[in-house]
Design a protein around this motif. Structure first.
Motif, PDB file in Angstrom:
ATOM      1  N   ILE A 505       0.837  -1.200   0.000  1.00 53.96           N
ATOM      2  CA  ILE A 505       0.000   0.000   0.000  1.00 53.96           C
ATOM      3  C   ILE A 505       0.873   1.252   0.000  1.00 53.96           C
ATOM      4  O   ILE A 505       0.505   2.282  -0.586  1.00 53.96           O
ATOM      5  N   GLU A 506       2.042   1.192   0.622  1.00 52.66           N
ATOM      6  CA  GLU A 506       2.954   2.334   0.561  1.00 52.66           C
ATOM      7  C   GLU A 506       3.347   2.626  -0.882  1.00 52.66           C
ATOM      8  O   GLU A 506       3.415   3.795  -1.296  1.00 52.66           O
ATOM      9  N   ASP A 507       3.602   1.575  -1.664  1.00 55.73           N
ATOM     10  CA  ASP A 507       3.991   1.768  -3.066  1.00 55.73           C
ATOM     11  C   ASP A 507       2.852   2.366  -3.880  1.00 55.73           C
ATOM     12  O   ASP A 507       3.055   3.307  -4.665  1.00 55.73           O
ATOM     13  N   VAL A 508       1.656   1.818  -3.713  1.00 58.74           N
ATOM     14  CA  VAL A 508       0.523   2.311  -4.490  1.00 58.74           C
ATOM     15  C   VAL A 508       0.226   3.767  -4.131  1.00 58.74           C
ATOM     16  O   VAL A 508      -0.054   4.602  -4.999  1.00 58.74           O
ATOM     17  N   ARG A 509       0.299   4.098  -2.866  1.00 64.66           N
ATOM     18  CA  ARG A 509       0.069   5.486  -2.445  1.00 64.66           C
ATOM     19  C   ARG A 509       1.165   6.403  -2.991  1.00 64.66           C
ATOM     20  O   ARG A 509       0.903   7.553  -3.361  1.00 64.66           O
ATOM     21  N   ALA A 510       2.408   5.912  -3.038  1.00 62.18           N
ATOM     22  CA  ALA A 510       3.489   6.701  -3.624  1.00 62.18           C
ATOM     23  C   ALA A 510       3.213   6.975  -5.102  1.00 62.18           C
ATOM     24  O   ALA A 510       3.519   8.065  -5.608  1.00 62.18           O
ATOM     25  N   ALA A 511       2.640   5.991  -5.804  1.00 56.67           N
ATOM     26  CA  ALA A 511       2.296   6.197  -7.209  1.00 56.67           C
ATOM     27  C   ALA A 511       1.228   7.271  -7.354  1.00 56.67           C
ATOM     28  O   ALA A 511       1.300   8.118  -8.258  1.00 56.67           O
ATOM     29  N   VAL A 512       0.232   7.258  -6.464  1.00 55.78           N
ATOM     30  CA  VAL A 512      -0.815   8.280  -6.516  1.00 55.78           C
ATOM     31  C   VAL A 512      -0.208   9.660  -6.300  1.00 55.78           C
ATOM     32  O   VAL A 512      -0.513  10.616  -7.032  1.00 55.78           O
ATOM     33  N   ARG A 513       0.688   9.795  -5.318  1.00 51.60           N
ATOM     34  CA  ARG A 513       1.295  11.102  -5.045  1.00 51.60           C
ATOM     35  C   ARG A 513       2.158  11.568  -6.213  1.00 51.60           C
ATOM     36  O   ARG A 513       2.147  12.746  -6.581  1.00 51.60           O
ATOM     37  N   ALA A 517       1.539  14.924  -8.229  1.00 50.17           N
ATOM     38  CA  ALA A 517       2.572  15.962  -8.245  1.00 50.17           C
ATOM     39  C   ALA A 517       3.007  16.314  -9.665  1.00 50.17           C
ATOM     40  O   ALA A 517       3.434  17.447  -9.932  1.00 50.17           O
ATOM     41  N   ASN A 518       2.916  15.353 -10.582  1.00 55.03           N
ATOM     42  CA  ASN A 518       3.347  15.576 -11.965  1.00 55.03           C
ATOM     43  C   ASN A 518       2.165  15.668 -12.927  1.00 55.03           C
ATOM     44  O   ASN A 518       2.324  15.470 -14.132  1.00 55.03           O
ATOM     45  N   SER A 552       0.291   7.593   8.021  1.00 49.29           N
ATOM     46  CA  SER A 552       1.154   6.519   8.517  1.00 49.29           C
ATOM     47  C   SER A 552       1.379   5.436   7.479  1.00 49.29           C
ATOM     48  O   SER A 552       2.316   4.636   7.602  1.00 49.29           O
ATOM     49  N   LEU A 553       0.548   5.403   6.449  1.00 53.07           N
ATOM     50  CA  LEU A 553       0.686   4.402   5.386  1.00 53.07           C
ATOM     51  C   LEU A 553       1.461   4.935   4.184  1.00 53.07           C
ATOM     52  O   LEU A 553       1.544   4.263   3.160  1.00 53.07           O
ATOM     53  N   ASP A 554       2.020   6.135   4.297  1.00 47.33           N
ATOM     54  CA  ASP A 554       2.779   6.686   3.180  1.00 47.33           C
ATOM     55  C   ASP A 554       4.202   6.166   3.136  1.00 47.33           C
ATOM     56  O   ASP A 554       4.872   6.277   2.114  1.00 47.33           O
ATOM     57  N   GLY A 555       4.707   5.608   4.219  1.00 54.02           N
ATOM     58  CA  GLY A 555       6.071   5.111   4.245  1.00 54.02           C
ATOM     59  C   GLY A 555       7.050   6.198   4.643  1.00 54.02           C
ATOM     60  O   GLY A 555       6.906   7.357   4.254  1.00 54.02           O
ATOM     61  N   THR A 556       8.064   5.810   5.374  1.00 55.24           N
ATOM     62  CA  THR A 556       9.059   6.765   5.859  1.00 55.24           C
ATOM     63  C   THR A 556       9.986   7.197   4.729  1.00 55.24           C
ATOM     64  O   THR A 556      10.587   6.363   4.046  1.00 55.24           O
ATOM     65  N   GLY A 557      10.075   8.503   4.538  1.00 54.30           N
ATOM     66  CA  GLY A 557      11.008   9.037   3.557  1.00 54.30           C
ATOM     67  C   GLY A 557      10.632   8.797   2.118  1.00 54.30           C
ATOM     68  O   GLY A 557      11.480   8.927   1.224  1.00 54.30           O
ATOM     69  N   GLY A 559       8.770   9.514  -1.579  1.00 48.81           N
ATOM     70  CA  GLY A 559       8.752  10.720  -2.390  1.00 48.81           C
ATOM     71  C   GLY A 559       7.461  11.518  -2.300  1.00 48.81           C
ATOM     72  O   GLY A 559       6.437  11.028  -1.824  1.00 48.81           O
ATOM     73  N   GLU A 560       7.530  12.773  -2.784  1.00 50.98           N
ATOM     74  CA  GLU A 560       6.409  13.714  -2.876  1.00 50.98           C
ATOM     75  C   GLU A 560       5.723  13.936  -1.529  1.00 50.98           C
ATOM     76  O   GLU A 560       4.514  13.752  -1.393  1.00 50.98           O
ATOM     77  N   PRO A 561       6.477  14.332  -0.490  1.00 53.28           N
ATOM     78  CA  PRO A 561       5.832  14.596   0.806  1.00 53.28           C
ATOM     79  C   PRO A 561       4.884  15.781   0.688  1.00 53.28           C
ATOM     80  O   PRO A 561       5.116  16.731  -0.059  1.00 53.28           O
TER      81      PRO A 561
END
Length: 697
Positions: A505-513, A517-518, A552-557, A559-561
């Motif tokens: 879920i951290e990966d999928v959420r990172a893809a959404v961000r 962002a882009n 909390s599900l975005d993962g530590t560090g 991208g795209e904070p």
């Protein structure tokens, strides 16, 4: 023109004559059986009595690690050496029916089949065509064990097929022969008491590869004026060869032994021999029950390869809208799963018969021996939910769905991949890196309609299934939304064999961000994001919907904070929602013990659900439901043996109780995916929902 070719020299021992190979095979069989019998315990009287009926085929020895039969019985003129199991007087067996006469110089026994039927049977019985294993180099049609008797007793006609073997025959001769046998049996249907519209396939080991290939690559049956849609169901049992390049990757990037001897050393040839290469929506591929043995132990052992590759193949089928079910037999070896099919009280046998009945391929399943099966949970439909199934394809005589045009292509040439011509001439940007974790690049594919430069399109994010440990972004049914005016992003994520929850879920959420962002550069509207997924992908998009406000599900560090991970709509197809209760909700037809250490849920959590209920709750979309959740469209088959339909029911109930918008549609009689999920009516429902929620006119 690309062709199936073994023109390159094979790194294998010199070919021996048939007589020499037969003598060596006999020596190997004698040695293997002597070793087995020497260490075997004394057979109890009851077991001995049952074994006496099946002794000639039960003494087939196997190497469970290599997956190869150790006793290559019945090669050509050696058929007479294979003893025949005693058959009940009621079963009529027609031996050595030759289905091809166009191969001069080929031993007729290698292109023959045996046909089993009940004496005096009425016409119109479904047909099961069985294809033996043996590493594409050995085996015989008479080694059917209990299968023939069990299928005939259950109301079927049973055929067991021989085919040309390597090294005398080069691939794809094996698959061509299987297709020829099917076509001959269909032509003879009226004279054999067979219903020609209900022909199912089953194979073990190499035979499992062949039946899966014939059912996915339309050229084989197309050479005889047939199509995969002319098959009612397929049951491949325990093969590693669904995706041969992926197997090579698991083996360190190369293949050896039987795979090189049969398929050559060219990776392009491996791809052409892989059933997974041909799985596409709208190809008419029949429902499949994918069975595998073992699955535990070291990751490099063949049992682990079979589990992973079988699960990946089933996930690929489901993602393409083809009904697929997994039949897991973790306690069995490669040989045992095949030998036990047809035995009383065998779970795999009962699961196969139940699957065939569910998809309309055969009669109702035999009554289960022993204790009565648990009654299926009642699916209560709350106010506002629609339980009426979406209309399916237009029926034709015989009860089969409308078939696509028959293929006239010839096996031996590479068909174009559907992804090479996206729907509506979409512009595709592949392998866009959206994040990097510990040196691992995570990628997505972006599809856009042509001529939409400068337009901020609504975006649908597709998340593939595969039990969280298989599947791929490379093929997505969501690409069909491009002609409807949507952009589509198909996202990869780390699988459970790479990282445990919550990595996925951290990966999928990172893809959404990253997409948000882009958005300006990508031509998508950051305020109009939807997520769609099936099975494990359905679970992850449901997590996106219910836990969109959980940093909390975005993962530590990652991208795209500071960029939102939320989506504005969710389409969840048969995804798990409450891992704490998934075992409780399971239908009687399931072969998955969700609380077992080898279950997909246990593998992704790194522990069994009873051992770590807090982790299971953390990974459950239902934990995060609130009134702020985006609208959700949930679809599920009422006969899903992999993910219980009550998982969708409880998520829908929780959302409505919280005040969130949810629509639940149960497809009556549908399994884990399948034809119901590919109908025009189902597609229209999804498109209408997305248009409404994303403001598309």
């Amino acid at each position: 023109m690309d062709t199936y070719s073994n023109a390159q020299p094979l790194p294998a021992p010199r070919r021996r004559s048939t007589r020499c190979r037969t003598l060596l095979a006999g020596l190997a069989l004698t040695t293997s059986l002597t070793a087995v019998l020497a260490r075997a315990p004394t057979t109890p009287p009851a077991t001995a009595q049952r074994a006496s009926l099946y002794l000639p085929v039960a003494l087939q020895a196997y190497d469970a690690d290599s997956g190869q039969e150790l006793s290559p019985v019945g090669r050509g003129t050696e058929r007479a050496r294979t003893a025949t199991a005693n058959q009940p007087d009621a079963v009529r067996v027609r031996r050595d029916l030759q289905y091809r006469d166009d191969l001069p110089g080929v031993d007729p026994a290698l292109v023959s089949l045996d046909l089993y039927n009940i004496r005096g049977a009425v016409e119109g019985r479904p047909l099961m065509v069985y294809v033996h294993g043996g590493g594409w180099q050995s085996g015989d049609k008479r080694a059917v064990g209990r299968k023939a008797e069990a299928f005939v007793a259950a109301g079927w006609v049973f055929a067991s097929v021989n085919y040309r073997l390597s090294p005398d025959a080069d691939f794809p001769a094996h698959a061509e022969d299987v297709a020829a046998a099917i076509a001959w049996l269909r032509e003879q249907a009226g004279r054999s008491g067979v219903d020609g519209s209900r022909i199912a396939l089953m194979g073990h080991s190499a035979g499992a590869h062949l039946v899966a290939l014939v059912a996915t690559d339309p050229r084989y049956l197309g050479a005889y004026g047939m199509a995969p849609s002319d098959l009612s169901a397929v049951v491949p049992v325990d093969t590693q060869a669904y995706d041969i390049p992926a197997l090579a990757e698991r083996l360190g990037g190369t293949l050896s032994g039987v795979y090189v001897q049969v398929f050559g050393s060219d990776p392009d040839g491996w791809l052409l021999a892989s059933p997974s290469h041909y799985v596409e929506p709208e190809r008419g591929i029949p429902p499949m029950a994918v069975a595998y043995s073992g699955g535990a132990g070291a990751p490099e052992r063949p049992s682990a390869h079979r589990r992973v590759l079988s699960t990946a193949f089933a996930a690929l089928l489901a993602d393409a809208g083809i009904q697929s079910e997994l039949i897991a037999a973790p306690e069995k070896t490669h040989g045992q799963i095949n030998q036990d099919i047809g035995a009383l009280r065998d779970d795999v046998t009962e699961a196969i018969f139940a699957f065939l009945a569910r998809v309309g391929a055969g009669p109702a399943p035999r009554p289960a021996a022993g204790p009565t099966a648990t009654t299926a949970p009642t699916l209560a439909v709350p106010p506002g939910a629609r339980a009426t199934p979406t209309p399916g394809p237009t029926p034709i005589p015989g009860g089969r769905a409308t078939r696509p045009p028959r293929s006239t292509a010839t096996p031996g040439t590479r068909p174009p991949r559907a992804t090479s011509t996206p729907p509506g001439g979409a512009i595709v940007q592949r392998d866009l890196v959206y994040d990097t974790v510990a040196g691992r690049e995570l990628r997505l594919d972006l599809y856009r309609p042509p001529g939409t430069e400068g337009v901020a399109l609504p975006l649908v994010i597709w998340v593939h299934g595969g039990g969280w440990y298989a599947g791929s972004k490379d093929k997505t049914r969501a690409a069909g939304l491009v002609p409807e005016g949507f952009a589509v992003a198909s996202v990869e994520y780390r699988l459970s064999r790479e990282a445990l929850w919550p990595a996925q879920i951290e990966d999928v959420r990172a893809a959404v961000r990253w997409l948000r962002a882009n958005a300006g550069d990508l031509g998508v509207d950051p305020e109009r994001f939807a997520a769609w997924g099936s099975s494990a992908g359905g679970h992850l998009v449901a997590m996106l919907g219910t836990a969109g406000d959980q940093p909390s599900l975005d993962g530590t560090g990652r991208g795209e904070p500071g960029v939102s991970s939320a989506v504005q709509a969710v389409v969840d197809w048969f995804g798990p929602s409450d891992l704490l209760r998934i075992a409780e909700h399971a239908l009687p037809c399931t072969t998955i013990d969700h609380n077992a250490p080898t279950s997909p849920e246990s593998v992704i959590l790194g522990c069994t659900i009873p051992e770590c209920p807090d982790r299971a709750a953390h990974a459950s979309p239902i934990t995060y439901v609130s009134a702020n959740d985006p609208p959700m469209l949930i679809m599920h088959g009422t006969q899903d043996c992999s993910v219980p339909p009550l998982q969708s029911q409880v998520l829908h109930d929780a959302m409505r109780d919280a005040g969130a918008a949810s629509t639940l549609i149960f497809h009556e009689g549908a399994g884990h995916g399948g034809a119901t999920f590919t109908t025009d009516a189902t597609w229209s429902t999804v498109v209408t929902f997305l248009r409404t929620e994303l403001g598309v006119r």
